[in-house]
Enzyme design. Structure first.
Site, PDB file in Angstrom:
ATOM      1  N   ALA A 125     -26.571  29.527  -2.287  1.00 19.98           N
ATOM      2  CA  ALA A 125     -25.637  30.641  -2.450  1.00 19.98           C
ATOM      3  C   ALA A 125     -25.411  31.320  -1.106  1.00 19.98           C
ATOM      4  CB  ALA A 125     -26.173  31.669  -3.447  1.00 19.98           C
ATOM      5  N   GLY A 149     -26.418  33.694   4.047  1.00 23.07           N
ATOM      6  CA  GLY A 149     -25.763  32.412   4.259  1.00 23.07           C
ATOM      7  C   GLY A 149     -26.598  31.382   4.987  1.00 23.07           C
ATOM      8  N   GLY A 176     -25.261  34.354  -0.698  1.00 20.89           N
ATOM      9  CA  GLY A 176     -26.107  35.541  -0.684  1.00 20.89           C
ATOM     10  C   GLY A 176     -27.558  35.273  -0.322  1.00 20.89           C
ATOM     11  N   TYR A 177     -27.970  34.026  -0.283  1.00 20.13           N
ATOM     12  CA  TYR A 177     -29.352  33.711   0.070  1.00 20.13           C
ATOM     13  C   TYR A 177     -29.523  33.809   1.581  1.00 20.13           C
ATOM     14  CZ  TYR A 177     -29.742  31.688  -4.648  1.00 20.13           C
ATOM     15  OH  TYR A 177     -29.730  31.482  -6.002  1.00 20.13           O
ATOM     16  N   GLN A 178     -30.226  34.839   1.987  1.00 20.23           N
ATOM     17  CA  GLN A 178     -30.549  35.067   3.393  1.00 20.23           C
ATOM     18  C   GLN A 178     -29.300  35.052   4.273  1.00 20.23           C
ATOM     19  OE1 GLN A 178     -33.435  36.204   2.086  1.00 20.23           O
ATOM     20  NE2 GLN A 178     -34.189  35.934   4.144  1.00 20.23           N
TER      21      GLN A 178
END
Length: 153
Positions: A58, A64, A60-62
């Site tokens: 995703a 990008g 939103g994970y870290q």
């Protein structure tokens, strides 16, 4: 490894999907426990060796960086047509809402950023990560419909 075809699609996915929330720069997001690119690559490599062809990440994970790590590993270790990649997008920010960015424009911006992060021309599954109470569902569905045929430059 066992494989299945989700829904009416032609995708052939491993029944085990590698969730990639734990991959990404620990200094660039909400989780301090994520692992670096080298270790992420080792896990992805092992998954591929075991027949896992389905990877979920995703934007939103870290910030990008999960998408970046996953994209680079898959480009180096697999043929694009042999893997199934899912990614997710976030709702519009309050700043976007105040600037008048539509749900459709937001989705186009998000898919473009995810494709850049992944270094890919397309994703196989594009998922709405969390509900956006300020965007009408019709705008979200229209935005998703538009990116199905979104031109890649």
């Amino acid at each position: 490894m066992k494989y299945t075809k989700p829904g009416n699609s032609d995708l052939n996915v491993s029944r085990i999907c590698m969730g990639c929330m734990g991959f990404g720069d620990p200094g660039r997001g909400q989780h301090s426990w994520t692992i670096d690119e080298e270790h992420s690559r080792e896990i992805i490599r092992r998954g591929l060796e075991l027949g896992v062809n389905f990877y979920d990440t995703a934007i939103g994970y870290q910030s990008g960086t999960s998408e970046q790590y996953v994209g680079r590993a898959l480009r180096d270790l697999a043929k694009r047509e042999d893997v199934v990649v899912a990614t997710k997008f976030l709702p519009r920010t309050q700043e976007e809402i105040e600037k008048g960015v539509s749900g459709q424009e937001h989705i186009e911006t998000m898919i473009d950023a995810s494709l850049r992060n992944l270094g890919m021309d397309y994703v196989d599954l594009y998922i709405y990560h969390m509900w956006d109470w300020q965007t009408p569902i019709e705008d979200i569905m229209d935005g998703l419909s538009r990116v199905v045929n979104f031109p890649v430059y």
